[in-house]
Design a protein around this motif. Structure first.
Motif, mmCIF file in Angstrom:
data_model
loop_
_atom_site.group_PDB
_atom_site.id
_atom_site.type_symbol
_atom_site.label_atom_id
_atom_site.label_comp_id
_atom_site.label_asym_id
_atom_site.label_seq_id
_atom_site.Cartn_x
_atom_site.Cartn_y
_atom_site.Cartn_z
ATOM 1 N N PRO A 314 82.497 63.475 46.122
ATOM 2 C CA PRO A 314 81.284 62.691 46.336
ATOM 3 C C PRO A 314 80.778 62.012 45.054
ATOM 4 N N LYS A 343 84.652 68.510 52.646
ATOM 5 C CA LYS A 343 83.336 69.146 52.530
ATOM 6 C C LYS A 343 83.378 70.558 53.094
ATOM 7 N N LYS A 351 76.207 69.166 49.731
ATOM 8 C CA LYS A 351 74.873 68.577 49.860
ATOM 9 C C LYS A 351 74.807 67.156 49.294
ATOM 10 N N ILE A 352 75.902 66.684 48.680
ATOM 11 C CA ILE A 352 75.903 65.367 48.042
ATOM 12 C C ILE A 352 76.334 64.305 49.057
ATOM 13 N N ASP A 353 75.489 63.328 49.282
ATOM 14 C CA ASP A 353 75.863 62.220 50.162
ATOM 15 C C ASP A 353 76.787 61.268 49.412
ATOM 16 N N ASP A 354 77.755 60.714 50.125
ATOM 17 C CA ASP A 354 78.695 59.782 49.495
ATOM 18 C C ASP A 354 78.929 58.597 50.426
ATOM 19 N N PRO A 355 78.516 57.395 50.012
ATOM 20 C CA PRO A 355 78.668 56.223 50.877
ATOM 21 C C PRO A 355 80.035 55.552 50.772
ATOM 22 N N THR A 356 80.957 56.102 49.966
ATOM 23 C CA THR A 356 82.256 55.448 49.778
ATOM 24 C C THR A 356 82.995 55.337 51.103
ATOM 25 N N ARG A 358 85.760 55.314 53.916
ATOM 26 C CA ARG A 358 86.960 56.141 54.049
ATOM 27 C C ARG A 358 88.213 55.375 53.653
#
Length: 452
Positions: A314, A343, A351-356, A358
């Motif tokens: 993330p 995850k 708990k870390i959001d990741d907008p990358t 797929r």
């Protein structure tokens, strides 16, 4: 009582995950053998089906659910009753909660409870219902259990269990517990006994072998252990896993100076970006890692360096990933296990959001694989024209007329089976092979002399 209930029962074990799980499975198998059960050809023939699980990546959960559910369609065994058991890390993590989604599971036993699996299974055969044991601590030491080894020439030897590192993506400390080292004399007695039984190679096991002895002596003493194990007469020593932050100069010296220690080091880097490594809670930087492998190569110039790398942690940027690519090229890995980040609930990274997107992560993964294939191929070219000792493990899955074994550098090596020879004559024996073909994932050549 347990032995009388299990005597004559058949069992099969499916193992997922790391070498520690493989060793745990050998212990469970040995325990069941000692209780009068015997190994079946597969689930369809078994009264007891055991799944030893791993929860490091999400794919392991999916695989477990699919295989356990498929047992519902199996015909009843000759005894008329089949017990399904789930053990290992997923069992420790989920406990009785597994029963909500896997209604055909009868027994659940955690990572600390494998010594009790016979009693749990016998309880279900006798009284029905479910049996669950996922204690955080157990008085019975699993290393004292009997074992059923998969081969006569190689053995897993645990030197410690648990992990204190708490990498932000990793569930292992939560399901395996804190580091606990075995007493040195216990390890040496075990290895000495294995040598007497004809074992040629051992793998010392721990979540972080470089920490061995910290809880016993106040400081790591893995180098001392290597030297003492090397004095037992064992022919080949390998070990896994090694954390870079704990690989000490004295351990590198021991590796270089002990003839039995194989010139192979698996040193997980996980990322080539110092920024990502900090978020992973790895406690070293890119520069630290590169400096470390330079020190290793200075003492062991022909070392086969292998690693683990996570793609898509993330918050990983394209710049971070490029640093991973350049590190991989500079490190010249002989092999790498590459993974897309998975995850794991209960870990800080979850708990870390990741907008990358797929597709970007998949593209990075494929680019990394390409680099690793290049470095692996380049490393194997160094074997061209050499003659190396190879421990034969069997025959090739693709060609039963080719022997297959491992070099001291952990390379897969193939060679033709001599005309009229029986492969059994070679399995577990050492042979010399003159290498004439070097590929990305294997070497091949011709036998020089006979087995020894």
């Amino acid at each position: 009582m347990t032995a009388s209930i299990l005597a004559g029962k058949t069992y099969t074990i499916r193992t997922f995950g790391c070498q520690m799980n493989l060793h745990d499975s050998e212990r469970v198998s040995g325990l069941l053998d000692s209780l009068g059960a015997y190994e079946a050809a597969g689930p369809a023939d078994a009264d007891i089906v055991i799944f030893m699980t791993c929860c490091v990546r999400e794919a392991a959960d999916t695989r477990l659910y699919g295989q356990v559910s498929s047992c519902k369609s199996l015909p009843d065994p000759p005894s008329g009753r089949r017990v399904i058991a789930v053990g290992g890390c997923i069992a420790q993590r989920d406990g009785e909660g597994l029963l909500k989604n896997l209604d055909n599971v009868d027994v659940i036993f955690g990572t600390h409870s494998i010594a009790h699996v016979g009693d749990l299974i016998a309880q279900v055969f006798e009284a029905g219902g479910h049996a669950v044991r996922t204690n955080e601590r157990e008085e019975t030491d699993a290393t004292s259990m009997p074992w059923h080894r998969a081969t006569t020439y190689h053995a897993w030897v645990p030197i410690m269990t648990g992990c204190n590192n708490f990498c932000s993506y990793c569930i292992v400390p939560y399901v395996r517990g804190r580091e606990k080292s075995r007493q040195t004399n216990q390890i040496l007695d075990e290895v000495t006994g294995l040598v007497r039984k004809g074992v040629r190679e051992i793998t010392l096991l721990g979540q972080n072998v470089n920490s061995y002895g910290r809880d016993l002596f106040g400081e790591p003493r893995f180098a001392d252990l290597l030297r003492e194990v090397g004095a037992t007469g064992i022919e080949r020593i390998s070990f896994t896993s090694s954390h870079p932050k704990d690989l000490l100069p004295e351990t590198i010296d021991a590796m270089a100076e002990i003839p039995a220690v194989m010139p192979h080091l698996h040193l997980a880097v996980q990322s080539g970006s110092s920024r990502v490594l900090k978020r992973m809670n790895r406690h070293y930087t890119r520069e630290d890692y590169l400096s470390l492998i330079r020190a290793v190569r200075e003492r062991i110039p022909d070392i086969a360096l292998t690693t683990d790398i996570i793609v898509g942690f993330p918050g990983e940027t394209e710049e971070d990933f490029e640093e991973t690519l350049t590190l991989a090229r500079e490190a010249r890995f002989a092999q790498a296990f590459t993974f897309i980040y998975s995850k794991r609930a209960g870990t800080p990274a979850a708990k870390i959001d990741d907008p990358t997107p797929r597709e970007h992560i998949l593209d990075r993964f494929n680019r990394l694989v390409s680099v690793i294939e290049d470095t692996a191929y380049a490393f194997n070219q160094g074997a061209s024209g050499s003659t190396m000792p190879v421990l034969i493990e069997g025959t090739s899955k693709k060609d039963a007329m080719k022997l297959m074994g491992k070099s001291p550098w952990n390379q897969t090596v193939l060679c033709p089976l001599p005309d009229g020879a029986n492969p059994v004559e070679y399995i577990g024996k050492m042979v010399d092979i003159a290498i004439d073909t070097t590929k990305t994932f294997y070497l091949s050549g011709e036998l020089v002399g006979g087995p020894r």
